[in-house]
Design a protein around this motif. Structure first.
Motif, PDB file in Angstrom:
ATOM      1  N   TYR A 123      -0.364  -2.396  -9.707  1.00 35.29           N
ATOM      2  CA  TYR A 123       0.041  -3.408 -10.656  1.00 35.29           C
ATOM      3  C   TYR A 123      -0.692  -3.159 -11.962  1.00 35.29           C
ATOM      4  N   ARG A 124      -0.255  -3.806 -13.018  1.00 37.09           N
ATOM      5  CA  ARG A 124      -0.968  -3.690 -14.284  1.00 37.09           C
ATOM      6  C   ARG A 124      -0.869  -4.991 -15.057  1.00 37.09           C
ATOM      7  N   GLN A 125      -1.828  -5.195 -15.958  1.00 38.03           N
ATOM      8  CA  GLN A 125      -1.855  -6.392 -16.775  1.00 38.03           C
ATOM      9  C   GLN A 125      -2.334  -6.042 -18.173  1.00 38.03           C
ATOM     10  N   ALA A 126      -1.493  -6.304 -19.152  1.00 38.16           N
ATOM     11  CA  ALA A 126      -1.835  -6.093 -20.549  1.00 38.16           C
ATOM     12  C   ALA A 126      -2.466  -7.366 -21.109  1.00 38.16           C
ATOM     13  N   PRO A 127      -3.264  -7.253 -22.167  1.00 43.02           N
ATOM     14  CA  PRO A 127      -3.899  -8.435 -22.757  1.00 43.02           C
ATOM     15  C   PRO A 127      -2.882  -9.504 -23.132  1.00 43.02           C
ATOM     16  N   GLY A 128      -3.134 -10.737 -22.697  1.00 39.18           N
ATOM     17  CA  GLY A 128      -2.265 -11.847 -23.028  1.00 39.18           C
ATOM     18  C   GLY A 128      -0.963 -11.900 -22.267  1.00 39.18           C
ATOM     19  N   LYS A 129      -0.779 -11.016 -21.293  1.00 44.87           N
ATOM     20  CA  LYS A 129       0.459 -10.985 -20.533  1.00 44.87           C
ATOM     21  C   LYS A 129       0.189 -11.128 -19.044  1.00 44.87           C
ATOM     22  N   GLN A 130       1.242 -11.453 -18.298  1.00 46.58           N
ATOM     23  CA  GLN A 130       1.133 -11.614 -16.858  1.00 46.58           C
ATOM     24  C   GLN A 130       1.024 -10.263 -16.165  1.00 46.58           C
ATOM     25  N   ARG A 131       0.398 -10.275 -14.992  1.00 50.96           N
ATOM     26  CA  ARG A 131       0.319  -9.074 -14.195  1.00 50.96           C
ATOM     27  C   ARG A 131       1.711  -8.703 -13.691  1.00 50.96           C
ATOM     28  N   GLU A 132       2.047  -7.433 -13.770  1.00 50.84           N
ATOM     29  CA  GLU A 132       3.359  -6.973 -13.345  1.00 50.84           C
ATOM     30  C   GLU A 132       3.241  -5.867 -12.303  1.00 50.84           C
ATOM     31  N   TRP A 133       4.220  -5.824 -11.432  1.00 49.41           N
ATOM     32  CA  TRP A 133       4.284  -4.800 -10.418  1.00 49.41           C
ATOM     33  C   TRP A 133       4.738  -3.474 -11.025  1.00 49.41           C
ATOM     34  N   VAL A 134       4.113  -2.377 -10.593  1.00 50.05           N
ATOM     35  CA  VAL A 134       4.443  -1.051 -11.098  1.00 50.05           C
ATOM     36  C   VAL A 134       5.139  -0.213 -10.036  1.00 50.05           C
ATOM     37  N   ALA A 135       4.509  -0.080  -8.850  1.00 52.45           N
ATOM     38  CA  ALA A 135       5.055   0.784  -7.813  1.00 52.45           C
ATOM     39  C   ALA A 135       4.462   0.436  -6.462  1.00 52.45           C
ATOM     40  N   THR A 136       5.184   0.778  -5.395  1.00 52.07           N
ATOM     41  CA  THR A 136       4.750   0.545  -4.025  1.00 52.07           C
ATOM     42  C   THR A 136       5.090   1.754  -3.168  1.00 52.07           C
ATOM     43  N   ILE A 137       4.244   2.045  -2.183  1.00 52.82           N
ATOM     44  CA  ILE A 137       4.528   3.090  -1.212  1.00 52.82           C
ATOM     45  C   ILE A 137       4.242   2.555   0.186  1.00 52.82           C
ATOM     46  N   THR A 138       5.116   2.863   1.144  1.00 55.59           N
ATOM     47  CA  THR A 138       4.971   2.412   2.519  1.00 55.59           C
ATOM     48  C   THR A 138       4.341   3.500   3.375  1.00 55.59           C
ATOM     49  N   SER A 139       4.004   3.137   4.624  1.00 57.23           N
ATOM     50  CA  SER A 139       3.418   4.100   5.552  1.00 57.23           C
ATOM     51  C   SER A 139       4.374   5.239   5.867  1.00 57.23           C
ATOM     52  N   GLY A 140       5.661   4.980   5.737  1.00 57.17           N
ATOM     53  CA  GLY A 140       6.655   6.005   5.975  1.00 57.17           C
ATOM     54  C   GLY A 140       6.930   6.897   4.780  1.00 57.17           C
TER      55      GLY A 140
ATOM     56  N   ASN B 157       8.136   5.874   1.843  1.00 56.15           N
ATOM     57  CA  ASN B 157       9.152   5.345   0.942  1.00 56.15           C
ATOM     58  C   ASN B 157       8.496   4.732  -0.291  1.00 56.15           C
ATOM     59  N   THR B 158       9.079   4.976  -1.433  1.00 53.69           N
ATOM     60  CA  THR B 158       8.520   4.492  -2.685  1.00 53.69           C
ATOM     61  C   THR B 158       9.501   3.597  -3.422  1.00 53.69           C
ATOM     62  N   ASN B 159       8.952   2.666  -4.177  1.00 53.87           N
ATOM     63  CA  ASN B 159       9.733   1.792  -5.031  1.00 53.87           C
ATOM     64  C   ASN B 159       9.019   1.646  -6.362  1.00 53.87           C
ATOM     65  N   TYR B 160       9.797   1.554  -7.430  1.00 52.84           N
ATOM     66  CA  TYR B 160       9.247   1.474  -8.770  1.00 52.84           C
ATOM     67  C   TYR B 160       9.925   0.386  -9.570  1.00 52.84           C
ATOM     68  N   ALA B 161       9.164  -0.194 -10.488  1.00 56.56           N
ATOM     69  CA  ALA B 161       9.789  -1.042 -11.477  1.00 56.56           C
ATOM     70  C   ALA B 161      10.739  -0.187 -12.311  1.00 56.56           C
ATOM     71  N   ASP B 162      11.846  -0.780 -12.733  1.00 52.26           N
ATOM     72  CA  ASP B 162      12.883  -0.009 -13.411  1.00 52.26           C
ATOM     73  C   ASP B 162      12.365   0.757 -14.618  1.00 52.26           C
ATOM     74  N   SER B 163      11.484   0.146 -15.384  1.00 52.51           N
ATOM     75  CA  SER B 163      10.986   0.779 -16.593  1.00 52.51           C
ATOM     76  C   SER B 163      10.022   1.926 -16.319  1.00 52.51           C
ATOM     77  N   LYS B 164       9.557   2.062 -15.099  1.00 55.37           N
ATOM     78  CA  LYS B 164       8.614   3.109 -14.731  1.00 55.37           C
ATOM     79  C   LYS B 164       9.259   4.263 -13.978  1.00 55.37           C
ATOM     80  N   ARG B 165      10.410   4.011 -13.403  1.00 56.65           N
ATOM     81  CA  ARG B 165      11.079   5.026 -12.600  1.00 56.65           C
ATOM     82  C   ARG B 165      11.399   6.252 -13.439  1.00 56.65           C
ATOM     83  N   GLY B 166      11.004   7.427 -12.935  1.00 52.85           N
ATOM     84  CA  GLY B 166      11.227   8.670 -13.647  1.00 52.85           C
ATOM     85  C   GLY B 166      10.010   9.165 -14.393  1.00 52.85           C
ATOM     86  N   ARG B 167       9.094   8.273 -14.749  1.00 56.48           N
ATOM     87  CA  ARG B 167       7.863   8.652 -15.431  1.00 56.48           C
ATOM     88  C   ARG B 167       6.641   8.550 -14.530  1.00 56.48           C
ATOM     89  N   PHE B 168       6.644   7.569 -13.643  1.00 57.43           N
ATOM     90  CA  PHE B 168       5.504   7.332 -12.757  1.00 57.43           C
ATOM     91  C   PHE B 168       5.843   7.761 -11.338  1.00 57.43           C
TER      92      PHE B 168
END
Length: 115
Positions: free
Chosen positions: A37-54, A56-67
């Protein structure tokens, strides 16, 4: 019960790359989900990416392809590879682990992307 320590942050120019690491104090082999997750000054914490034991990965739309999130169970470590960084990516980045009864968090690490 579980400690998470982030490393690899710092200052980078726009378009550059950083690789964040999150070292856990115990085996993460059986942990179903870990993420960033990440949090910028003055903003709410946002989810970035997740990985499971198997793997499988998931990304926030704005991060997919770069992260890219990955995990190395032998090293009890989860990673976040960040490419093509933008000033908007500047934030404190937090590693997370989803346990059976609670979530665990690292202390956070600063990532600053200059124009």
């Amino acid at each position: 019960q579980v400690q998470l320590v982030e490393s690899g942050g710092g200052l980078v120019q726009a378009g550059g790359s950083l690789r964040l690491s999150c070292a856990a104090s115990r085996s993460i082999f059986s942990i179903n989900a870990m993420g960033w997750y990440r949090q910028a000054p003055g903003k709410q914490r946002e989810w970035v990416a997740t990985i499971t034991s198997g793997g499988n990965t998931n990304y926030a739309d704005s991060k997919r392809g770069r992260f890219t999130i990955s995990r190395d169970n032998a090293k009890n470590t989860v990673y976040l590879q960040m490419n093509s960084l933008k000033p908007e990516d500047t934030a404190v980045y937090y590693c997370s682990l989803s346990g059976q009864t609670r979530d665990y968090w690292g202390q956070g690490i600063q990532v600053t992307v200059s124009s």
